[in-house]
Design a protein around this motif. Sequence first.
Motif, mmCIF file in Angstrom:
data_model
loop_
_atom_site.group_PDB
_atom_site.id
_atom_site.type_symbol
_atom_site.label_atom_id
_atom_site.label_comp_id
_atom_site.label_asym_id
_atom_site.label_seq_id
_atom_site.Cartn_x
_atom_site.Cartn_y
_atom_site.Cartn_z
ATOM 1 N N GLY A 101 0.773 -1.230 0.000
ATOM 2 C CA GLY A 101 0.000 0.000 0.000
ATOM 3 C C GLY A 101 0.805 1.282 0.000
ATOM 4 N N HIS A 102 2.116 1.199 -0.189
ATOM 5 C CA HIS A 102 2.950 2.400 -0.260
ATOM 6 C C HIS A 102 2.975 2.891 -1.711
ATOM 7 C CE1 HIS A 102 4.764 0.212 3.327
ATOM 8 N NE2 HIS A 102 4.211 1.303 3.828
ATOM 9 N N LEU A 103 1.876 3.463 -2.149
ATOM 10 C CA LEU A 103 1.683 3.730 -3.571
ATOM 11 C C LEU A 103 2.567 4.845 -4.105
ATOM 12 C CD1 LEU A 103 -2.201 3.349 -3.774
ATOM 13 C CD2 LEU A 103 -0.424 1.657 -4.271
ATOM 14 N N ILE A 104 2.797 5.871 -3.318
ATOM 15 C CA ILE A 104 3.663 6.960 -3.789
ATOM 16 C C ILE A 104 5.103 6.478 -3.907
ATOM 17 C CG2 ILE A 104 4.589 9.239 -3.230
ATOM 18 C CD1 ILE A 104 1.949 9.927 -1.916
ATOM 19 N N LEU A 105 5.563 5.747 -2.901
ATOM 20 C CA LEU A 105 6.919 5.194 -2.964
ATOM 21 C C LEU A 105 7.041 4.211 -4.117
ATOM 22 C CD1 LEU A 105 9.745 4.866 -1.818
ATOM 23 C CD2 LEU A 105 8.830 3.178 -0.200
ATOM 24 N N SER A 106 6.015 3.397 -4.313
ATOM 25 C CA SER A 106 6.064 2.419 -5.402
ATOM 26 C C SER A 106 6.133 3.125 -6.757
ATOM 27 C CB SER A 106 4.843 1.489 -5.346
ATOM 28 O OG SER A 106 3.646 2.192 -5.624
ATOM 29 N N LEU A 107 5.456 4.260 -6.899
ATOM 30 C CA LEU A 107 5.520 5.009 -8.156
ATOM 31 C C LEU A 107 6.922 5.546 -8.403
ATOM 32 C CD1 LEU A 107 4.207 6.313 -10.620
ATOM 33 C CD2 LEU A 107 3.552 8.234 -9.165
ATOM 34 N N LEU A 108 7.551 6.086 -7.375
ATOM 35 C CA LEU A 108 8.913 6.600 -7.531
ATOM 36 C C LEU A 108 9.866 5.485 -7.943
ATOM 37 C CD1 LEU A 108 9.123 8.983 -4.422
ATOM 38 C CD2 LEU A 108 8.822 9.622 -6.825
ATOM 39 N N ILE A 109 9.737 4.333 -7.305
ATOM 40 C CA ILE A 109 10.580 3.178 -7.655
ATOM 41 C C ILE A 109 10.332 2.761 -9.100
ATOM 42 C CG2 ILE A 109 10.998 0.735 -7.167
ATOM 43 C CD1 ILE A 109 10.294 1.383 -4.227
ATOM 44 N N LEU A 110 9.065 2.748 -9.487
ATOM 45 C CA LEU A 110 8.694 2.325 -10.839
ATOM 46 C C LEU A 110 9.251 3.271 -11.897
ATOM 47 C CD1 LEU A 110 7.100 0.193 -12.383
ATOM 48 C CD2 LEU A 110 5.058 1.617 -12.124
ATOM 49 N N LEU A 111 9.278 4.556 -11.594
ATOM 50 C CA LEU A 111 9.824 5.522 -12.552
ATOM 51 C C LEU A 111 11.310 5.282 -12.795
ATOM 52 C CD1 LEU A 111 8.027 8.799 -11.373
ATOM 53 C CD2 LEU A 111 7.561 7.457 -13.442
ATOM 54 N N PHE A 112 12.045 4.949 -11.749
ATOM 55 C CA PHE A 112 13.470 4.647 -11.917
ATOM 56 C C PHE A 112 13.666 3.332 -12.679
ATOM 57 C CE2 PHE A 112 14.029 7.698 -8.390
ATOM 58 C CZ PHE A 112 15.069 8.452 -8.900
ATOM 59 N N ALA A 113 12.823 2.342 -12.396
ATOM 60 C CA ALA A 113 12.897 1.074 -13.127
ATOM 61 C C ALA A 113 12.601 1.299 -14.606
ATOM 62 C CB ALA A 113 11.922 0.065 -12.540
ATOM 63 N N SER A 114 11.587 2.097 -14.893
ATOM 64 C CA SER A 114 11.229 2.391 -16.283
ATOM 65 C C SER A 114 12.350 3.141 -16.991
ATOM 66 C CB SER A 114 9.937 3.211 -16.330
ATOM 67 O OG SER A 114 8.858 2.501 -15.751
ATOM 68 N N ALA A 115 12.986 4.072 -16.281
ATOM 69 C CA ALA A 115 14.097 4.824 -16.874
ATOM 70 C C ALA A 115 15.250 3.891 -17.233
ATOM 71 C CB ALA A 115 14.565 5.906 -15.904
ATOM 72 N N SER A 116 15.518 2.915 -16.369
ATOM 73 C CA SER A 116 16.612 1.970 -16.634
ATOM 74 C C SER A 116 16.336 1.143 -17.883
ATOM 75 C CB SER A 116 16.809 1.054 -15.424
ATOM 76 O OG SER A 116 17.179 1.801 -14.272
ATOM 77 N N ILE A 117 15.097 0.650 -18.001
ATOM 78 C CA ILE A 117 14.752 -0.158 -19.167
ATOM 79 C C ILE A 117 14.698 0.702 -20.427
ATOM 80 C CG2 ILE A 117 12.830 -1.433 -20.222
ATOM 81 C CD1 ILE A 117 14.611 -3.079 -18.399
ATOM 82 N N THR A 118 14.301 1.953 -20.284
ATOM 83 C CA THR A 118 14.296 2.853 -21.430
ATOM 84 C C THR A 118 15.709 3.042 -21.980
ATOM 85 O OG1 THR A 118 12.349 4.048 -20.618
ATOM 86 C CG2 THR A 118 13.740 5.184 -22.224
ATOM 87 N N ILE A 119 16.683 3.127 -21.092
ATOM 88 C CA ILE A 119 18.079 3.255 -21.531
ATOM 89 C C ILE A 119 18.499 2.020 -22.325
ATOM 90 C CG2 ILE A 119 20.475 3.361 -20.733
ATOM 91 C CD1 ILE A 119 19.479 5.082 -18.396
#
Length: 268
Positions: A101-119
């Motif tokens: 249920g830590h949705l804001i933290l999970s979003l921040l983590i997801l953005l970094f994960a997405s950035a890594s895969i985008t690279i």
Amino acid sequence: MAHPTLLRLGNTIVYLFFLSSSIYNVVGPDATDIGYGKHPTYLTPAPFAFAIWGLIHTLFLGFVIWQWLGDSEEIVVEGYGSYFIIAGLLTSLWHNNWESGHLILSLLILLFASASITIVYHNLRNIPPRTYTQSLFVHAPISLYHGWLVFVTWLNIFAIFTTVHDPAHPPLLHRVLVFLVLLQLTGTAVAYTEFKNRDVGDIPGAFTIAWALFGVAAGQQSKFISISALVMGIIVLLYAFRPQVIKRRIGGGERQPLLGSAAPDEQV
């Protein structure tokens, strides 16, 4: 720059951890609903959509094996680098925070994960596949992974800022927001085709977006959202195969690879 052997070892260890984490989330003692139903939104797909992780993990297993065989140094170092390792760890961490249920933290983590895969996605654009094996086990899993994280990012955002009161009759504002996100996802699928390779497109990336859209169509009770997602999913698939159709017409029916532009003399 990390040594190729260290990167291969890191890819292998993180893949096993990533896979184990995904399996635990489905069959572990703390597992509840399969999929993303714990935080319902007007964008939440049907549970079957979660099955795409099985395909992603299967193709990454092929990559983990392939990287230890033959000449893979350029792709391991210049293509994947350490970004797959980062993305795998962060995605596992994201799911744990989503479930807790830590949705804001999970979003921040997801953005970094997405950035890594985008690279990685951008790096591989400069290293076209030379064989069908590379198309299937090097490029395709990154396209699938990237496309799914794009969708899940929007899902996470909706889970933070919206609440489902009446699944069949969402407020007008929610319907408009969902429609705009569905349009954005459709645009992303079109960009996969136009950006990565106009000659053959990016079938795996477009398939992932279409899969998400069909999942939304099946998972939502609102007719407006369901029909919109279904229509856009069909548009995504039609556009994704457009380069193949054009190539066949120009080339007099010559076959083109669906997953990449592998050299005809290296189809292994």
